[in-house]
Design a protein around this motif. Structure first.
Motif, PDB file in Angstrom:
ATOM      1  N   PHE A 154      -1.865   2.063   8.449  1.00  0.00           N
ATOM      2  CA  PHE A 154      -2.942   1.890   9.426  1.00  0.00           C
ATOM      3  C   PHE A 154      -3.730   3.191   9.569  1.00  0.00           C
ATOM      4  O   PHE A 154      -4.957   3.177   9.619  1.00  0.00           O
ATOM      5  CB  PHE A 154      -2.386   1.484  10.788  1.00  0.00           C
ATOM      6  CG  PHE A 154      -1.874   0.069  10.874  1.00  0.00           C
ATOM      7  CD1 PHE A 154      -1.576  -0.681   9.756  1.00  0.00           C
ATOM      8  CD2 PHE A 154      -1.664  -0.512  12.109  1.00  0.00           C
ATOM      9  CE1 PHE A 154      -1.093  -1.979   9.854  1.00  0.00           C
ATOM     10  CE2 PHE A 154      -1.192  -1.802  12.227  1.00  0.00           C
ATOM     11  CZ  PHE A 154      -0.908  -2.545  11.095  1.00  0.00           C
ATOM     12  N   ILE A 155      -3.019   4.306   9.639  1.00  0.00           N
ATOM     13  CA  ILE A 155      -3.684   5.607   9.776  1.00  0.00           C
ATOM     14  C   ILE A 155      -4.422   5.962   8.486  1.00  0.00           C
ATOM     15  O   ILE A 155      -5.579   6.387   8.522  1.00  0.00           O
ATOM     16  CB  ILE A 155      -2.665   6.708  10.150  1.00  0.00           C
ATOM     17  CG1 ILE A 155      -1.980   6.389  11.499  1.00  0.00           C
ATOM     18  CG2 ILE A 155      -3.327   8.084  10.154  1.00  0.00           C
ATOM     19  CD1 ILE A 155      -2.905   6.325  12.699  1.00  0.00           C
ATOM     20  N   LEU A 156      -3.768   5.754   7.347  1.00  0.00           N
ATOM     21  CA  LEU A 156      -4.418   6.043   6.066  1.00  0.00           C
ATOM     22  C   LEU A 156      -5.628   5.135   5.841  1.00  0.00           C
ATOM     23  O   LEU A 156      -6.670   5.581   5.369  1.00  0.00           O
ATOM     24  CB  LEU A 156      -3.426   5.887   4.914  1.00  0.00           C
ATOM     25  CG  LEU A 156      -2.378   6.984   4.783  1.00  0.00           C
ATOM     26  CD1 LEU A 156      -1.297   6.568   3.787  1.00  0.00           C
ATOM     27  CD2 LEU A 156      -3.006   8.290   4.376  1.00  0.00           C
ATOM     28  N   GLY A 157      -5.498   3.870   6.186  1.00  0.00           N
ATOM     29  CA  GLY A 157      -6.601   2.929   6.025  1.00  0.00           C
ATOM     30  C   GLY A 157      -7.788   3.283   6.904  1.00  0.00           C
ATOM     31  O   GLY A 157      -8.941   3.229   6.466  1.00  0.00           O
ATOM     32  N   ILE A 191      -6.795  -1.498   5.044  1.00  0.00           N
ATOM     33  CA  ILE A 191      -5.386  -1.241   5.352  1.00  0.00           C
ATOM     34  C   ILE A 191      -4.496  -1.990   4.366  1.00  0.00           C
ATOM     35  O   ILE A 191      -3.525  -1.421   3.840  1.00  0.00           O
ATOM     36  CB  ILE A 191      -5.057  -1.631   6.806  1.00  0.00           C
ATOM     37  CG1 ILE A 191      -5.705  -0.628   7.770  1.00  0.00           C
ATOM     38  CG2 ILE A 191      -3.544  -1.708   7.022  1.00  0.00           C
ATOM     39  CD1 ILE A 191      -5.641  -1.036   9.230  1.00  0.00           C
ATOM     40  N   ASN A 192      -4.811  -3.233   4.086  1.00  0.00           N
ATOM     41  CA  ASN A 192      -3.999  -4.005   3.137  1.00  0.00           C
ATOM     42  C   ASN A 192      -4.076  -3.416   1.732  1.00  0.00           C
ATOM     43  O   ASN A 192      -3.068  -3.356   1.020  1.00  0.00           O
ATOM     44  CB  ASN A 192      -4.420  -5.472   3.153  1.00  0.00           C
ATOM     45  CG  ASN A 192      -3.945  -6.162   4.411  1.00  0.00           C
ATOM     46  OD1 ASN A 192      -2.872  -5.859   4.940  1.00  0.00           O
ATOM     47  ND2 ASN A 192      -4.741  -7.088   4.918  1.00  0.00           N
ATOM     48  N   ALA A 193      -5.252  -2.927   1.324  1.00  0.00           N
ATOM     49  CA  ALA A 193      -5.380  -2.282   0.012  1.00  0.00           C
ATOM     50  C   ALA A 193      -4.539  -1.011  -0.049  1.00  0.00           C
ATOM     51  O   ALA A 193      -3.844  -0.759  -1.040  1.00  0.00           O
ATOM     52  CB  ALA A 193      -6.847  -1.968  -0.277  1.00  0.00           C
ATOM     53  N   HIS A 233      -0.823  -1.895  -0.344  1.00  0.00           N
ATOM     54  CA  HIS A 233      -0.465  -2.282  -1.717  1.00  0.00           C
ATOM     55  C   HIS A 233      -0.449  -1.081  -2.639  1.00  0.00           C
ATOM     56  O   HIS A 233       0.428  -0.965  -3.491  1.00  0.00           O
ATOM     57  CB  HIS A 233      -1.419  -3.355  -2.243  1.00  0.00           C
ATOM     58  CG  HIS A 233      -1.229  -4.680  -1.595  1.00  0.00           C
ATOM     59  ND1 HIS A 233      -0.065  -5.403  -1.686  1.00  0.00           N
ATOM     60  CD2 HIS A 233      -2.058  -5.396  -0.805  1.00  0.00           C
ATOM     61  CE1 HIS A 233      -0.181  -6.514  -0.999  1.00  0.00           C
ATOM     62  NE2 HIS A 233      -1.384  -6.538  -0.446  1.00  0.00           N
ATOM     63  N   ARG A 234      -1.396  -0.175  -2.468  1.00  0.00           N
ATOM     64  CA  ARG A 234      -1.433   1.030  -3.307  1.00  0.00           C
ATOM     65  C   ARG A 234      -0.195   1.884  -3.075  1.00  0.00           C
ATOM     66  O   ARG A 234       0.357   2.454  -4.002  1.00  0.00           O
ATOM     67  CB  ARG A 234      -2.717   1.825  -3.033  1.00  0.00           C
ATOM     68  CG  ARG A 234      -2.782   3.136  -3.797  1.00  0.00           C
ATOM     69  CD  ARG A 234      -2.790   2.903  -5.314  1.00  0.00           C
ATOM     70  NE  ARG A 234      -2.726   4.145  -6.026  1.00  0.00           N
ATOM     71  CZ  ARG A 234      -1.658   4.591  -6.664  1.00  0.00           C
ATOM     72  NH1 ARG A 234      -0.549   3.889  -6.686  1.00  0.00           N
ATOM     73  NH2 ARG A 234      -1.682   5.741  -7.300  1.00  0.00           N
ATOM     74  N   MET A 235       0.242   1.954  -1.824  1.00  0.00           N
ATOM     75  CA  MET A 235       1.430   2.742  -1.501  1.00  0.00           C
ATOM     76  C   MET A 235       2.680   2.157  -2.153  1.00  0.00           C
ATOM     77  O   MET A 235       3.631   2.881  -2.423  1.00  0.00           O
ATOM     78  CB  MET A 235       1.621   2.820   0.019  1.00  0.00           C
ATOM     79  CG  MET A 235       0.578   3.677   0.704  1.00  0.00           C
ATOM     80  SD  MET A 235       0.664   3.570   2.508  1.00  0.00           S
ATOM     81  CE  MET A 235       2.275   4.311   2.795  1.00  0.00           C
ATOM     82  N   ALA A 236       2.648   0.863  -2.425  1.00  0.00           N
ATOM     83  CA  ALA A 236       3.792   0.205  -3.049  1.00  0.00           C
ATOM     84  C   ALA A 236       3.854   0.439  -4.551  1.00  0.00           C
ATOM     85  O   ALA A 236       4.869   0.141  -5.181  1.00  0.00           O
ATOM     86  CB  ALA A 236       3.747  -1.296  -2.762  1.00  0.00           C
ATOM     87  N   CYS A 237       2.788   0.986  -5.139  1.00  0.00           N
ATOM     88  CA  CYS A 237       2.783   1.263  -6.569  1.00  0.00           C
ATOM     89  C   CYS A 237       3.790   2.356  -6.899  1.00  0.00           C
ATOM     90  O   CYS A 237       4.000   3.271  -6.103  1.00  0.00           O
ATOM     91  CB  CYS A 237       1.386   1.712  -7.025  1.00  0.00           C
ATOM     92  SG  CYS A 237       0.165   0.404  -6.945  1.00  0.00           S
TER      93      CYS A 237
END
Length: 169
Positions: free
Chosen positions: A17-20, A118-120, A123-127
């Motif tokens: 949320f903060i990063l988004g 936020i959703n993007a 997902h990127r963090m899950a890479c």
């Protein structure tokens, strides 16, 4: 992600949320407020922890707060908005809470737009971290949908993990 994780913990929200929000407010790390003022949340002066200000490009009546560090920008954001966002778990609810607190009242689709970012980011963090170099595999890049009009290079390195991407070919 240390800075963002610290802010997220204090606000009791997920780190994405903060990063988004920072990605949205800084035009994915390319905006003037971020680069010239260490202002990752588009905070207008006067606000706590600022060390100066400058007129906004396009509207000299609006003063953009300057900070010595990204950390101070985050502290200032929390000082003003933490009570409003505390405990949010859904991206749209997070965006609506910010909107209700009068954050970013200019963009009519702010809540939906922010939720998509936020959703993007989530997902990127899950890479896999092996994909976090200067570019990453197509499978991971396809998870990150670049907003219309964004630069091909996305840089959120300042808030933690190196979020660089090139548009999929």
């Amino acid at each position: 992600q240390a800075e963002a994780a610290d802010l997220a913990e204090q606000a009791d929200v997920p780190v994405e949320f903060i990063l988004g929000l920072a990605a949205e407010e800084t035009q994915w790390g390319t905006g003037d407020a971020a680069n010239d003022c260490n202002n990752y949340f588009s905070l207008h002066a006067p606000v706590p922890f600022q060390t100066g200000s400058r007129p906004a490009k396009g509207d000299p009546k609006v003063l953009i707060a300057k900070f010595d560090t990204i950390h101070d920008s985050g502290r200032s954001f929390l000082k003003r908005y933490a009570d409003s966002i505390k405990g949010a778990r859904d991206p749209k609810n997070f965006g609506q809470r910010l909107r209700d607190a009068r954050f970013n009242t200019v963009r009519p689709d702010f809540v939906e737009y922010l939720a998509g970012i936020i959703n993007a980011v989530k997902h990127r963090m899950a890479c896999p971290s092996s994909d976090a170099g200067s570019s990453y595999s197509y499978s991971c890049s396809s998870l990150l949908r670049l907003p219309r009009g964004s630069q091909p290079l996305i840089l959120m390195k300042s808030l933690g993990r190196d979020f660089r991407a090139t548009k999929p070919g």
